[in-house]
Write an enzyme that holds these catalytic residues in place. Structure first.
Site, PDB file in Angstrom:
ATOM      1  N   SER A 101       0.859  -1.188   0.000  1.00 47.88           N
ATOM      2  CA  SER A 101       0.000   0.000   0.000  1.00 47.88           C
ATOM      3  C   SER A 101       0.890   1.230   0.000  1.00 47.88           C
ATOM      4  CB  SER A 101      -0.889   0.006   1.255  1.00 47.88           C
ATOM      5  OG  SER A 101      -1.520   1.260   1.440  1.00 47.88           O
ATOM      6  N   TYR A 126      -2.620  -1.414  10.145  1.00 50.58           N
ATOM      7  CA  TYR A 126      -2.650  -1.589   8.688  1.00 50.58           C
ATOM      8  C   TYR A 126      -1.369  -1.037   8.060  1.00 50.58           C
ATOM      9  CZ  TYR A 126      -4.182  -1.338   3.836  1.00 50.58           C
ATOM     10  OH  TYR A 126      -4.271  -1.493   2.471  1.00 50.58           O
TER      11      TYR A 126
END
Length: 254
Positions: free
Chosen positions: A139, A152
């Site tokens: 990400s 995350y």
């Protein structure tokens, strides 16, 4: 990787980026196996998209991964691409440990242990294929943190370094390691993200990803233009400004 002629397993692809990518890769002449937890979604995908195979898998469960790997390889011994797509994202408030610990553990199990276990289940087979690829999914938040999602961010940073390390270890094999680095995309990863102006439209993201796969067969990372703001902040020397801008725009910030 070549853009067609592959047999591709994508765990975590019953919706969002995973499903959109699966459909586009199928349209490009690949055999695609969609994996997911919910049987009803798998049945619907198989009915709506003839030719796509489906396998039930829970990537947070080591036993499920082992069983699914056996099923996939029995049905598709020519499998040569694994996409470790499955992932979850949770908003956490670390002022209150009782509010975040279970969530953080779940994120790490799904986003870090899941890909590790998937790769472990398939890498021996992939090494037997003359041209194989493992596609990991990190990400932009692996490179610049979103305040609201600490676990995350950390999980995706771990995936980035795992990808870098596996690429070195598998350099003497037929297996390539390719890291997909998404920005925020309009999916249901977080509440409200599907309609967020901050997030990239899903169809635009997948179209750009496939174009990059086609035009850069030897790439190590697939970075759409929109993620480069985050991905290269430290190298550009504007990391602090990027983090401030990212968090100022975050609808989940506090």
């Amino acid at each position: 990787m070549n853009i067609s002629g592959n047999t591709i397993f994508i765990p975590g692809s019953t919706s969002g980026i995973g499903l959109a990518l699966a459909l586009e890769l199928r349209a490009r002449g690949n055999t695609v196996i969609v994996g997911g937890r919910r049987a009803e979604l798998l049945e619907r995908i198989a009915a709506e998209h003839p030719g796509i195979d489906t396998v039930r898998i829970d990537t947070a469960d080591a036993g499920s991964i082992e069983s699914a790997a056996k099923e996939v390889l029995a049905k598709h011994p020519d499998l040569n691409v694994l996409v470790t797509m499955a992932g979850i994202m949770r908003v956490e408030d670390w002022h209150r440990p009782e509010s975040f610990l279970a969530s953080a553990e779940s994120v790490v199990t799904t986003n870090v242990l899941g890909p590790i276990r998937l790769i472990a289940a398939f890498v021996e087979h992939l090494r037997t294929r003359p041209d194989a690829t493992i596609i990991t999914v990190s990400s932009g938040l692996a490179f610049a943190p979103l305040r609201a999602t600490p676990s995350y961010n950390a999980s995706k940073a771990a995936i980035h370094m795992l990808s870098e390390s596996l690429r070195l270890q598998l350099a003497d094999t037929s297996v390539k390691v390719l890291e997909l680095v998404p920005p925020a995309v309009r999916t249901a990863l977080l509440p409200g993200q599907e309609t967020s102006e901050f997030a990239m439209p899903l169809d635009e993201f997948v179209a750009e990803v496939v174009t990059l796969l086609e035009s850069r067969p030897d790439a190590r990372e697939i970075q759409v233009e929109r993620v480069k703001f985050l991905r290269h902040a430290e190298a550009r020397g504007d990391y602090d400004q990027v983090v401030a801008t990212l968090n100022a725009a975050d609808p989940h910030g506090k």
